[in-house]
Design a protein around this motif. Structure first.
Motif, PDB file in Angstrom:
ATOM      1  N   PHE A 196       3.055   1.995  -4.802  1.00 34.98           N
ATOM      2  CA  PHE A 196       3.389   0.662  -4.300  1.00 34.98           C
ATOM      3  C   PHE A 196       2.349  -0.314  -4.772  1.00 34.98           C
ATOM      4  O   PHE A 196       1.271  -0.106  -4.806  1.00 34.98           O
ATOM      5  N   ASN A 197       2.819  -1.483  -5.140  1.00 34.49           N
ATOM      6  CA  ASN A 197       1.917  -2.531  -5.829  1.00 34.49           C
ATOM      7  C   ASN A 197       1.269  -3.262  -4.821  1.00 34.49           C
ATOM      8  O   ASN A 197       1.722  -4.450  -4.444  1.00 34.49           O
ATOM      9  N   PHE A 198       0.175  -2.630  -4.265  1.00 33.94           N
ATOM     10  CA  PHE A 198      -0.645  -3.228  -3.259  1.00 33.94           C
ATOM     11  C   PHE A 198      -1.311  -4.636  -3.536  1.00 33.94           C
ATOM     12  O   PHE A 198      -1.516  -5.444  -2.615  1.00 33.94           O
ATOM     13  N   PHE A 199      -1.960  -4.744  -4.771  1.00 33.28           N
ATOM     14  CA  PHE A 199      -2.320  -5.746  -5.283  1.00 33.28           C
ATOM     15  C   PHE A 199      -1.462  -7.163  -5.312  1.00 33.28           C
ATOM     16  O   PHE A 199      -1.811  -8.202  -4.960  1.00 33.28           O
ATOM     17  N   ARG A 200      -0.321  -6.859  -5.847  1.00 33.41           N
ATOM     18  CA  ARG A 200       0.715  -7.953  -5.703  1.00 33.41           C
ATOM     19  C   ARG A 200       1.047  -8.260  -4.191  1.00 33.41           C
ATOM     20  O   ARG A 200       1.163  -9.369  -4.072  1.00 33.41           O
ATOM     21  N   TYR A 201       1.234  -7.225  -3.462  1.00 32.73           N
ATOM     22  CA  TYR A 201       1.459  -7.763  -2.209  1.00 32.73           C
ATOM     23  C   TYR A 201       0.234  -8.385  -1.410  1.00 32.73           C
ATOM     24  O   TYR A 201       0.654  -9.495  -0.653  1.00 32.73           O
ATOM     25  N   ALA A 202      -0.934  -8.373  -1.681  1.00 39.37           N
ATOM     26  CA  ALA A 202      -2.060  -8.814  -1.150  1.00 39.37           C
ATOM     27  C   ALA A 202      -2.016 -10.485  -1.533  1.00 39.37           C
ATOM     28  O   ALA A 202      -2.300 -11.140  -0.812  1.00 39.37           O
ATOM     29  N   ARG A 203      -1.931 -10.510  -2.706  1.00 38.33           N
ATOM     30  CA  ARG A 203      -1.696 -11.898  -3.580  1.00 38.33           C
ATOM     31  C   ARG A 203      -0.682 -12.586  -2.788  1.00 38.33           C
ATOM     32  O   ARG A 203      -0.821 -14.007  -2.386  1.00 38.33           O
TER      33      ARG A 203
END
Length: 223
Positions: A196-203
């Motif tokens: 899962f793209n957690f960095f994108r979700y954080a942004r």
């Protein structure tokens, strides 16, 4: 949710887990992810550590006086953690990993945030004022009927002032939900093995936090 929130703690009054968890996550971001600060992508797309610390302090100062009661919360009521049995017509919650005592308005605001989804986040799906008020009225009716201190004291009658108060509280505590899960996602980005793209979700969560901040802080408590 009202049934869960109406479960009373024995002994001393419980403290909300929100501030401890926020500080814990922020500490991990500072100590474990500090090496990423030299990464241009990280610096450009994530708020600075100084700004994150300022926002946590502001959240505590702004939200603590709102008067939201501390209750037993699920703290992670995204749609996939709510199971509806259409045949038996009952609802069950699953995934109690984050359960604990917290602000009532946080659990509700967090749930409203989750209307946007996780994999394909779309904040146009955040419930409208009318939808929220309908939801909150049903919730308050049930919560007041189930809470011991309200037994024999008006039952589940909900005043317009109570309804508007919870509306303001839930939308303002939704800010803390955005911030908490954004920090959580940064940590998951480094340690999780989930695809899962957690960095994108954080942004996305940080972006929505700052976008919603000016809107929900303009809401006023009823006189």
């Amino acid at each position: 949710m009202a049934k869960m929130h109406a479960i009373h703690a024995n002994g001393s009054l419980p403290k909300p887990s929100l501030w401890h968890k926020l500080h814990k996550y922020l500490t991990i971001v500072k100590t474990e992810l500090i090496t990423k600060a030299s990464n241009r992508r990280f610096c450009q797309e994530v708020p600075s550590l100084e700004l994150l610390e300022q926002e946590v302090a502001w959240l505590k100062e702004y939200l603590s006086p709102l008067g939201s009661p501390v209750v037993l919360c699920h703290n992670d009521l995204l749609c996939k953690n709510i199971i509806y049995n259409e045949i038996k017509e009952h609802v069950r919650f699953i995934d109690y990993e984050y359960v604990g005592y917290n602000y009532q308005a946080f659990d509700i605001g967090n749930h409203f945030n989750e209307f946007a989804g996780v994999n394909e986040v779309d904040y146009s799906l955040y419930p409208s004022r009318d939808t929220q008020l309908q939801w909150l009225r049903h919730y308050l009716q049930a919560y007041k009927q189930l809470s011991r201190e309200n037994q024999g004291n008006g039952g589940g009658v909900v005043s317009d002032k109570e309804l508007e108060t919870l509306y303001v509280q839930a939308n303002q505590f939704a800010l803390a939900s955005h911030f908490l899960w954004a920090c959580w996602a940064l940590i998951q980005d480094k340690y999780s093995t989930i695809d899962f793209n957690f960095f994108r979700y954080a942004r996305l969560r940080f972006k929505q936090y700052f976008k919603a901040k000016s809107v929900v802080t303009a809401l006023e408590m009823p006189k």
